[in-house]
Scaffold this active site. Structure first.
Site, PDB file in Angstrom:
ATOM      1  N   HIS A  19       0.769  -1.094   0.184  1.00 44.39           N
ATOM      2  CA  HIS A  19      -0.077  -0.139  -0.046  1.00 44.39           C
ATOM      3  C   HIS A  19       0.886   1.279   0.058  1.00 44.39           C
ATOM      4  O   HIS A  19       2.229   1.255   0.182  1.00 44.39           O
ATOM      5  CB  HIS A  19      -1.237  -0.046   1.020  1.00 44.39           C
ATOM      6  CG  HIS A  19      -0.228  -0.061   2.479  1.00 44.39           C
ATOM      7  ND1 HIS A  19       0.338   0.891   2.832  1.00 44.39           N
ATOM      8  CD2 HIS A  19      -0.450  -0.921   3.590  1.00 44.39           C
ATOM      9  CE1 HIS A  19       0.644   0.863   4.260  1.00 44.39           C
ATOM     10  NE2 HIS A  19       0.164  -0.436   4.537  1.00 44.39           N
ATOM     11  N   HIS A  22       3.952   1.588   2.292  1.00 41.13           N
ATOM     12  CA  HIS A  22       5.166   1.016   2.121  1.00 41.13           C
ATOM     13  C   HIS A  22       5.821   1.858   1.209  1.00 41.13           C
ATOM     14  O   HIS A  22       6.754   1.948   1.131  1.00 41.13           O
ATOM     15  CB  HIS A  22       4.846  -0.390   1.560  1.00 41.13           C
ATOM     16  CG  HIS A  22       3.991  -1.276   2.728  1.00 41.13           C
ATOM     17  ND1 HIS A  22       2.925  -2.059   2.402  1.00 41.13           N
ATOM     18  CD2 HIS A  22       4.060  -1.687   3.850  1.00 41.13           C
ATOM     19  CE1 HIS A  22       2.380  -2.683   3.380  1.00 41.13           C
ATOM     20  NE2 HIS A  22       3.334  -2.689   4.189  1.00 41.13           N
ATOM     21  N   CYS A 127       0.195 -10.207  20.000  1.00 37.83           N
ATOM     22  CA  CYS A 127      -0.574  -9.497  18.819  1.00 37.83           C
ATOM     23  C   CYS A 127      -0.045 -10.296  17.582  1.00 37.83           C
ATOM     24  O   CYS A 127       1.375  -9.968  17.121  1.00 37.83           O
ATOM     25  CB  CYS A 127      -0.489  -8.079  18.804  1.00 37.83           C
ATOM     26  SG  CYS A 127      -1.199  -7.445  17.157  1.00 37.83           S
ATOM     27  N   CYS A 130       1.394  -7.638  15.083  1.00 46.41           N
ATOM     28  CA  CYS A 130       2.646  -7.030  15.142  1.00 46.41           C
ATOM     29  C   CYS A 130       3.755  -8.290  15.191  1.00 46.41           C
ATOM     30  O   CYS A 130       4.889  -7.917  15.237  1.00 46.41           O
ATOM     31  CB  CYS A 130       2.852  -6.460  16.313  1.00 46.41           C
ATOM     32  SG  CYS A 130       1.513  -4.703  16.443  1.00 46.41           S
ATOM     33  N   CYS A 144      -4.879  -4.178  20.733  1.00 44.51           N
ATOM     34  CA  CYS A 144      -3.547  -3.448  20.017  1.00 44.51           C
ATOM     35  C   CYS A 144      -3.881  -2.443  18.959  1.00 44.51           C
ATOM     36  O   CYS A 144      -4.876  -2.396  18.541  1.00 44.51           O
ATOM     37  CB  CYS A 144      -2.831  -4.657  19.119  1.00 44.51           C
ATOM     38  SG  CYS A 144      -1.903  -3.776  18.085  1.00 44.51           S
ATOM     39  N   HIS A 147      -3.603  -2.705  15.291  1.00 49.98           N
ATOM     40  CA  HIS A 147      -4.376  -3.418  14.498  1.00 49.98           C
ATOM     41  C   HIS A 147      -5.780  -3.613  15.136  1.00 49.98           C
ATOM     42  O   HIS A 147      -6.751  -4.395  14.604  1.00 49.98           O
ATOM     43  CB  HIS A 147      -3.613  -4.893  14.658  1.00 49.98           C
ATOM     44  CG  HIS A 147      -2.294  -4.810  13.905  1.00 49.98           C
ATOM     45  ND1 HIS A 147      -1.111  -4.660  14.534  1.00 49.98           N
ATOM     46  CD2 HIS A 147      -2.199  -4.815  12.475  1.00 49.98           C
ATOM     47  CE1 HIS A 147      -0.346  -4.563  13.556  1.00 49.98           C
ATOM     48  NE2 HIS A 147      -0.935  -4.795  12.465  1.00 49.98           N
ATOM     49  N   LYS A 312      -3.487   6.394  10.247  1.00 49.88           N
ATOM     50  CA  LYS A 312      -2.609   5.595   9.617  1.00 49.88           C
ATOM     51  C   LYS A 312      -3.069   4.494   8.536  1.00 49.88           C
ATOM     52  O   LYS A 312      -4.046   4.014   8.762  1.00 49.88           O
ATOM     53  CB  LYS A 312      -1.554   4.902  10.617  1.00 49.88           C
ATOM     54  CG  LYS A 312      -0.428   4.067   9.962  1.00 49.88           C
ATOM     55  CD  LYS A 312       0.148   3.232  10.985  1.00 49.88           C
ATOM     56  CE  LYS A 312       1.474   2.317  10.153  1.00 49.88           C
ATOM     57  NZ  LYS A 312       1.410   0.726  10.557  1.00 49.88           N
ATOM     58  N   LYS A 315      -3.676  -2.345   6.158  1.00 53.68           N
ATOM     59  CA  LYS A 315      -4.672  -3.208   5.758  1.00 53.68           C
ATOM     60  C   LYS A 315      -5.805  -3.672   6.756  1.00 53.68           C
ATOM     61  O   LYS A 315      -6.973  -3.533   6.431  1.00 53.68           O
ATOM     62  CB  LYS A 315      -3.974  -4.616   5.081  1.00 53.68           C
ATOM     63  CG  LYS A 315      -4.948  -5.467   4.622  1.00 53.68           C
ATOM     64  CD  LYS A 315      -3.936  -6.637   4.036  1.00 53.68           C
ATOM     65  CE  LYS A 315      -4.921  -7.611   3.407  1.00 53.68           C
ATOM     66  NZ  LYS A 315      -6.098  -8.203   4.097  1.00 53.68           N
TER      67      LYS A 315
HETATM   68  N1  MSP Z   1       8.227  -6.833   8.214  1.00 49.30           N
HETATM   69  C1  MSP Z   1       8.204  -5.790   9.374  1.00 49.30           C
HETATM   70  C2  MSP Z   1       9.369  -5.039   9.512  1.00 49.30           C
HETATM   71  C3  MSP Z   1      10.682  -5.887   9.236  1.00 49.30           C
HETATM   72  S1  MSP Z   1      12.147  -5.021   9.110  1.00 49.30           S
HETATM   73  C4  MSP Z   1      13.391  -6.016   9.667  1.00 49.30           C
HETATM   74  C5  MSP Z   1       6.912  -4.838   9.046  1.00 49.30           C
HETATM   75  N2  MSP Z   1       6.469  -5.006   8.131  1.00 49.30           N
HETATM   76  S2  MSP Z   1       5.164  -3.867   7.589  1.00 49.30           S
HETATM   77  O1  MSP Z   1       4.848  -4.479   6.360  1.00 49.30           O
HETATM   78  O2  MSP Z   1       4.103  -3.889   8.669  1.00 49.30           O
HETATM   79  O3  MSP Z   1       5.834  -2.536   7.396  1.00 49.30           O
HETATM   80  C6  MSP Z   1       6.932  -1.975   6.657  1.00 49.30           C
HETATM   81  C7  MSP Z   1       7.159  -0.775   6.720  1.00 49.30           C
HETATM   82  O4  MSP Z   1       6.245   0.040   6.271  1.00 49.30           O
HETATM   83  C8  MSP Z   1       7.473  -0.403   8.118  1.00 49.30           C
HETATM   84  O5  MSP Z   1       8.752   0.617   8.216  1.00 49.30           O
HETATM   85  C9  MSP Z   1       6.318   0.483   8.305  1.00 49.30           C
HETATM   86  O6  MSP Z   1       6.621   1.426   9.493  1.00 49.30           O
HETATM   87  C10 MSP Z   1       6.052   1.147   6.978  1.00 49.30           C
HETATM   88  N3  MSP Z   1       4.743   1.469   7.126  1.00 49.30           N
HETATM   89  C11 MSP Z   1       3.365   0.772   7.102  1.00 49.30           C
HETATM   90  N4  MSP Z   1       2.424   1.526   7.010  1.00 49.30           N
HETATM   91  C12 MSP Z   1       2.905   2.827   6.809  1.00 49.30           C
HETATM   92  C13 MSP Z   1       2.159   4.017   6.338  1.00 49.30           C
HETATM   93  N5  MSP Z   1       0.895   4.248   6.498  1.00 49.30           N
HETATM   94  N6  MSP Z   1       3.191   5.247   6.442  1.00 49.30           N
HETATM   95  C14 MSP Z   1       4.493   4.949   6.462  1.00 49.30           C
HETATM   96  N7  MSP Z   1       4.922   3.878   6.528  1.00 49.30           N
HETATM   97  C15 MSP Z   1       4.258   2.679   6.856  1.00 49.30           C
HETATM   98  O7  MSP Z   1       6.879  -3.844  10.065  1.00 49.30           O
END
Ligand code: MSP
Length: 542
Positions: A19, A22, A127, A130, A144, A147, A312, A315
């Protein structure tokens, strides 16, 4: 020799397609990587997907397929989206890659051998979203907050990572002090933005030893010597930063890449992650590195969130914006530019298609696009599109505005120690656009159309040269941020090759545009976005 710079992002959970949140992080990392390449640094840029753990297992089971088949479908969606956004990672790592699995297995065994991982009874609220045990104080009304889900009670015999053994040392590494006596040279993991540091130090105080194996989860890297348990997904994931460089746990001789980008004290590591997971990177990650006898990273940067309204994006929150739909509607450069220009880096910021349209129409189509378009138009009319001779006497304003833009952009991206946060990407863009504006203003004040009318051909040529040269420097300066657009400017100026090969020290000197070069007036480099397109980009998926 060029400075070695290792740039990493968080690896994304492969539980759903990417999304915008990411994408935001990966775009910022790409801007940083391209910036450093332009500056002449040797960069290794790593990103990828985090594929093991209960979340993926559950989703695969619900679909009646194997977890591997599930992640094999999701992970390529990240890779292709990053391609569509014009990202330039040197490696896209998957935690199911064989070399990564081997590193995790060996590193785990090594940490156990050294007494940093031990078996213990572990009990707590978990959770799955997380992939983390929670404390009561982490919860909001029993749920949490990340989520909006009630965590489950887990009680099992697990391995634990003895973070406690490293706490004093980690505190010193975070503050740059030597209270523990184990940090005599005042080494430091710089945490940015600085406001994140106090939160991390508070957390460190009460930070428990972390459970690092799971019995109930089947989808993961097996604990060496205990096929009943798999390695905790966060230990697995964090180690991607080492396996991505070819680290061999316990080996006396390491790969060249690992030596160059991690082991060498002169190397810089920049680890970009979201603010929600900065703590993992400032506490658990250094504990793993210290346990393995390795250096800690130079900088952990915890960026802010892209929000939809106040919330924020995520999903589980059902407010996801798809980056692919945005690229289709607006193009990669527009998405990149908007996110980097509009959200002060390090802070949260919201996305709306309306704001994107306003911003890119003003800055990319009107300011930059018109500057190039009208200049090439006049050049066609008066000089058959060929770059006329210089007239140094008329260039002063633009030489000065280039120097100012360079100084300001550099100070925003790579400030001297103590002179502010690094990677103030939005400020770098403001500085570069001041140069674009100065170029447009120069055209207005020099009024080349009047010079043409008055038959002042030499001066007209000199003015047009100055504007074209200014735009050449703009193409280089903007290339880390909007590489597609920069290349279009480069090509229309008649420059051969790729703007991405241009280097700060060499190519940003004034006066390098060859006199006599044929320009190519083509399509406008950026078309204004209209209302309809903006609506397509707001398409939401739950
Ligand atoms: N898999 C773990 C990270 C492991 S690193 C050794 C994880 N994955 S995640 O898919 O949940 O998130 C990946 C990255 O995307 C994280 O740095 C997270 O902060 C970032 N983001 C997820 N949603 C976000 C926003 N809405 N805005 C900006 N960044 C966001 O955590």
């Amino acid at each position: 020799m060029a400075r070695a710079l290792y740039l990493t992002t968080a690896i994304d959970f492969a539980n759903a397609p990417p999304h915008l949140g990411h994408a935001y992080e990966k775009i910022a990392a790409d801007v940083m990587a391209r910036w450093h390449r332009m500056r002449g640094d040797e960069v290794f840029f790593l990103t990828g997907t985090d594929e093991h753990g209960f979340k993926m297992e559950k989703l695969a089971t619900a679909e009646g397929i194997s977890p591997k088949a599930f992640v094999d479908r999701i992970s390529p969606l990240f890779e292709s989206t990053w391609r569509a956004l014009n990202l330039s990672p040197d490696r896209f790592i998957r935690t199911t890659d064989a070399d990564h699995v081997a590193v995790v297995t060996k590193a785990y065994a090594l940490l156990r051998e050294r007494g940093f991982i031990e078996r213990a009874l572990y009990e707590g609220l978990y959770c799955a979203g997380c992939e983390e045990f929670k404390n009561e104080r982490d919860l909001v009304e029993g749920k949490c907050p990340n989520h909006d889900a009630v965590p489950e009670m887990h009680r099992e015999e697990n391995d634990v990572l003895r973070v406690s053994k490293f706490k004093a040392q980690i505190r010193d590494l975070l503050t740059g002090e030597n209270a523990s006596g184990q940090n005599p040279d005042g080494r430091r993991i710089e945490v940015q933005p600085e406001l994140r540091l106090s939160e991390i130090l508070n957390l460190l105080e009460g930070f428990p030893d972390v459970s690092v194996s799971r019995k109930k989860v089947k989808w993961g890297i097996p604990v060496p010597g205990d096929e009943e348990q798999v390695i905790y997904v966060w230990i697995d994931a964090l180690l991607n930063y080492l396996s991505g460089l070819g680290y061999v746990p316990g080996a006396a001789t390491q790969t060249e890449r690992f030596e160059r980008f991690w082991a060498d004290p002169a190397a810089t590591q920049v680890q970009l992650v979201g603010k929600d997971i900065t703590k993992f990177h400032c506490i658990i990650w250094p504990a793993i590195l210290l346990g393995l006898g390795l250096r800690v990273p130079k900088l952990v940067y915890g960026h802010g969130w892209v929000t939809v309204g106040q919330a924020k994006m995520g999903k589980s929150l059902g407010n996801v914006v798809e980056p692919n739909a945005m690229v289709e509607a607006f193009g990669a450069d527009a998405v990149r530019y908007f996110l980097m220009r509009e959200i002060p880096f390090g802070r949260d910021g919201s996305y709306t298609p309306e704001a994107l349209k306003l911003r890119v129409n003003a800055d990319l189509a009107n300011n930059l696009g018109n500057a190039l378009n009208r200049t090439l138009g006049m050049l066609g009319k008066n000089f058959e599109g060929v770059v006329p001779p210089r007239l140094e006497a008329v260039e002063g304003d633009l030489v000065a505005s280039l120097a100012e833009a360079k100084a300001k952009a550099l100070a925003a991206m790579e400030p001297q120690a103590g002179a502010g946060e690094p990677y103030r990407i939005h400020e770098a863009l403001v500085a570069i656009w001041e140069h674009v504006n100065a170029t447009n203003k120069y055209v207005d004040t020099q009024a080349p159309w009047a010079l043409a009318k008055a038959g002042e051909s030499e001066k007209l040529g000199g003015v047009l040269y100055a504007v074209l040269e200014s735009l050449r420097t703009v193409a280089i300066l903007t290339s880390p941020f909007v590489p597609g657009l920069s290349q279009k400017i480069w090509a229309q100026l008649g420059q051969s090759g790729s703007v991405l090969d241009a280097r700060w020290d060499v190519d940003l000197a004034w006066g390098l545009l060859p006199v006599g070069q044929a320009t190519l007036k083509g399509e406008p480099i950026f078309l204004r976005l209209d209302e309809e397109l903006a609506e397509a980009g707001s398409k939401k998926k739950g």
